[in-house]
Design a protein around this motif. Sequence first.
Motif, PDB file in Angstrom:
ATOM      1  N   THR A 182       0.854  -1.126   0.066  1.00 47.53           N
ATOM      2  CA  THR A 182      -0.038   0.013   0.140  1.00 47.53           C
ATOM      3  C   THR A 182       0.860   1.212   0.046  1.00 47.53           C
ATOM      4  OG1 THR A 182      -1.893   1.112   1.035  1.00 47.53           O
ATOM      5  CG2 THR A 182      -0.298   0.092   2.456  1.00 47.53           C
ATOM      6  N   LYS A 183       0.191   2.377  -0.319  1.00 50.76           N
ATOM      7  CA  LYS A 183       1.047   3.659  -0.353  1.00 50.76           C
ATOM      8  C   LYS A 183       0.503   4.545   0.625  1.00 50.76           C
ATOM      9  CE  LYS A 183       3.068   6.669  -3.894  1.00 50.76           C
ATOM     10  NZ  LYS A 183       4.629   6.463  -3.445  1.00 50.76           N
ATOM     11  N   ILE A 184       1.141   5.224   1.308  1.00 51.04           N
ATOM     12  CA  ILE A 184       0.721   6.166   2.185  1.00 51.04           C
ATOM     13  C   ILE A 184       1.492   7.594   2.037  1.00 51.04           C
ATOM     14  CG2 ILE A 184       0.119   6.600   4.624  1.00 51.04           C
ATOM     15  CD1 ILE A 184      -0.153   3.622   5.066  1.00 51.04           C
ATOM     16  N   GLU A 185       0.896   8.510   1.619  1.00 48.40           N
ATOM     17  CA  GLU A 185       1.740   9.607   1.542  1.00 48.40           C
ATOM     18  C   GLU A 185       2.669   9.434   0.318  1.00 48.40           C
ATOM     19  OE1 GLU A 185       2.460  12.058   5.097  1.00 48.40           O
ATOM     20  OE2 GLU A 185       0.269  12.266   5.488  1.00 48.40           O
ATOM     21  N   ASN A 186       3.803   9.717   0.684  1.00 44.25           N
ATOM     22  CA  ASN A 186       5.086   9.519  -0.186  1.00 44.25           C
ATOM     23  C   ASN A 186       5.749   8.124   0.127  1.00 44.25           C
ATOM     24  OD1 ASN A 186       6.194  10.552   2.013  1.00 44.25           O
ATOM     25  ND2 ASN A 186       7.451  11.982   0.911  1.00 44.25           N
ATOM     26  N   LYS A 187       5.325   7.156   0.897  1.00 42.78           N
ATOM     27  CA  LYS A 187       5.877   6.093   1.416  1.00 42.78           C
ATOM     28  C   LYS A 187       5.087   4.854   0.785  1.00 42.78           C
ATOM     29  CE  LYS A 187       7.820   7.734   5.590  1.00 42.78           C
ATOM     30  NZ  LYS A 187       8.079   7.445   6.925  1.00 42.78           N
ATOM     31  N   SER A 188       5.813   3.977   0.484  1.00 41.45           N
ATOM     32  CA  SER A 188       5.492   2.479   0.146  1.00 41.45           C
ATOM     33  C   SER A 188       5.533   1.490   1.390  1.00 41.45           C
ATOM     34  CB  SER A 188       5.900   2.004  -1.001  1.00 41.45           C
ATOM     35  OG  SER A 188       5.634   2.790  -2.294  1.00 41.45           O
TER      36      SER A 188
END
Length: 151
Positions: free
Chosen positions: A9-15
């Motif tokens: 999943t991707k949250i803001e600019n992090k995977s």
Amino acid sequence: METSKRISTKIENKSFSCEFDANSRGRVIRLTEAHLNKSYTLLGEETLFGWLAESLEEVLQTSKPQKFFRKTFCNGGFTWIQKTTNKRGSFLEISKVLKSGKKGNIVVPAGVDLKGWESFRRLLMDFLNDEVDSRALHSEKKLTHKFSPGN
């Protein structure tokens, strides 16, 4: 070599991703945070990630300004989760330290309206539930094959 499912999943600019990893202690879950050119990993057994999912549910039920800290001792190390806030917003630090001194740490942003933490909890739950389902299906196939007529 065993093929393993990987979900992310991707949250803001992090995977963030979950997958199984084989090491000297056997099969463990690898949880990875990737951001730009860096990645951070936590390894643990299924019970540890179940505990993390339960802790995330508690985090989501606490009010925004309320502090949150939980810890557990599991398989030779301490793991903790804490809610922290700075000028960039709220985030969860999930850290693990083994007796050997080996450390791991990932940081999960809250996201808009805590959707980041909910997405991360869902990642863990989907991964754990899928593993339970696949073991049950594999077990049913063994039983069906073992007791089917004509064998």
